[in-house]
Design an enzyme around this catalytic site. Structure first.
Site, PDB file in Angstrom:
ATOM      1  N   ASP A   4     -10.792   2.803   4.505  1.00 36.40           N
ATOM      2  CA  ASP A   4     -11.056   1.365   4.484  1.00 36.40           C
ATOM      3  C   ASP A   4     -12.556   1.080   4.435  1.00 36.40           C
ATOM      4  OD1 ASP A   4      -8.993  -0.523   4.377  1.00 36.40           O
ATOM      5  OD2 ASP A   4      -8.341  -0.065   6.426  1.00 36.40           O
ATOM      6  N   GLN A  19      -4.182  -1.604   9.844  1.00 36.17           N
ATOM      7  CA  GLN A  19      -4.184  -2.938   9.239  1.00 36.17           C
ATOM      8  C   GLN A  19      -4.737  -3.970  10.228  1.00 36.17           C
ATOM      9  OE1 GLN A  19      -3.519  -3.399   6.044  1.00 36.17           O
ATOM     10  NE2 GLN A  19      -3.826  -5.601   6.092  1.00 36.17           N
ATOM     11  N   LYS A  73       0.844  -1.211   0.000  1.00 39.41           N
ATOM     12  CA  LYS A  73       0.000   0.000   0.000  1.00 39.41           C
ATOM     13  C   LYS A  73       0.874   1.254   0.000  1.00 39.41           C
ATOM     14  CE  LYS A  73      -3.754  -2.493   2.283  1.00 39.41           C
ATOM     15  NZ  LYS A  73      -4.525  -2.785   3.515  1.00 39.41           N
TER      16      LYS A  73
END
Ligand code: GUN
Length: 308
Positions: A134, A111, A67
């Site tokens: 997200d 994450q 990412k």
């Protein structure tokens, strides 16, 4: 072979097309790269993604690394915050508060999975919805369910972009989604059933308590395998000509590999591919699309926060 004849399967043998996530994601990444270059020349703000990685889970390290690398390729700014495995929940929440309050940060991702002593929900709820690239915050999930503009979880969003890229007409098709996670299965089922293109599917969502899973899968025009069990979906579960989306990416020990593992999807690719009309490979299918969708969300977050 299930209920389908050999000749029905044979007629699809030459028709299978790979849904190439590397190719489709490149188109999105290239378009974002151009947009960022244009923003720079116009003196506009450059998108800034902040990623938080707790502990040193190998797979999470790889995903976050990819990412951050993609941010650099596009010309986004990124910040990687690493926290020890034993960090307290309060400390993590205070890091998020600081990122929420930092006007330079447009998108925040933490994450997952997190260590067991930290509540995923508390962490997700702490991220400001306008920076929740997200798409995990209940405000964004609620908007997505209502069909309103929202940040959508990157994996299902990426799958929708992949179907769009390959101009797959999903209208009226029966989609079987295997897995009901908040990150993939559940949002995927909502997006596929929405009155959109891609979308307008009849959706069946399956999970560990589902009876007759094989029979249900055999009815699927589309199968989205997102249960996290390597090579779970075999040819006996797939209707000839079905569209197969493989979300799984599990590290399986492999002594022939330098890394000591190989990556396996949730689908027995070699066996299922000849039965399918379209199929995603692992790796190189859904994975790159997840990153592209996250980058798209980050660009949108920056635009919405700074262009008004
Ligand atoms: N872990 C697995 N998938 C994801 C994702 O899309 N976002 C985050 N933050 N963690 C994940």
């Amino acid at each position: 072979m299930g209920q389908y004849t050999k000749s029905a399967v044979k007629s699809y043998l030459c028709a299978m097309e790979l849904l190439d996530g590397k190719l489709a994601s490149k188109a999105i990444i290239d378009s974002l790269t151009l947009k960022v270059a244009q923003s720079k020349t116009e003196g506009k703000k450059i998108p800034h993604l902040a990623a938080v990685l707790v502990g040193n889970n190998g797979a999470s390290e790889t995903y976050v690394g990819a990412k951050v690398k993609t941010c650099a390729e596009i010309g986004f700014k990124s910040t990687l915050i690493r926290l020890e495995d034993d960090v307290t929940e309060n400390r993590l929440l205070s890091v998020i508060t600081d990122l929420n309050n930092d006007p330079d940060v447009d998108g925040i991702l933490v994450q997952l999975p997190l260590p067991k002593h930290i509540s995923d929900n508390n962490v997700i709820n702490a991220i400001h919805p306008s920076k929740d690239v997200d798409g995990f915050h209940p405000v964004n999930v609620g908007k997505m369910v209502q069909g309103l503009p929202a940040f959508v979880s990157a994996t299902p969003h990426g799958i929708m972009l992949l179907l769009e890229h390959y101009k797959i007409d999903t209208r009226g098709k029966h989609a079987i989604v295997i897995g009901r996670s908040n990150i993939v299965g559940r949002p995927m089922s909502i997006l596929l059933s929405a009155n959109t293109q891609p979308g307008n599917c009849t959706v069946t969502i399956c999970h560990s308590h589902t009876h007759n899973l094989r029979e249900l899968c055999l009815q699927g025009d589309i199968i989205v395998a997102a249960l996290g069990r390597p090579e779970f979906v075999d040819a006996s579960m797939v209707k000839p000509g079905a569209i197969i989306i493989d979300v799984g990416i599990t590290r399986v020990p492999d002594t022939t590999k330098k890394s000591g593992f190989s990556l396996k999807g949730d689908v027995k690719f070699n066996e299922v591919a000849p039965h399918s009309s379209f199929i995603t490979p692992v790796p190189g299918g859904v994975g790159p699309m997840t990153i592209a969708a996250l980058m798209k969300n980050t660009f949108t977050a920056c635009q919405e926060r700074n262009d008004n």
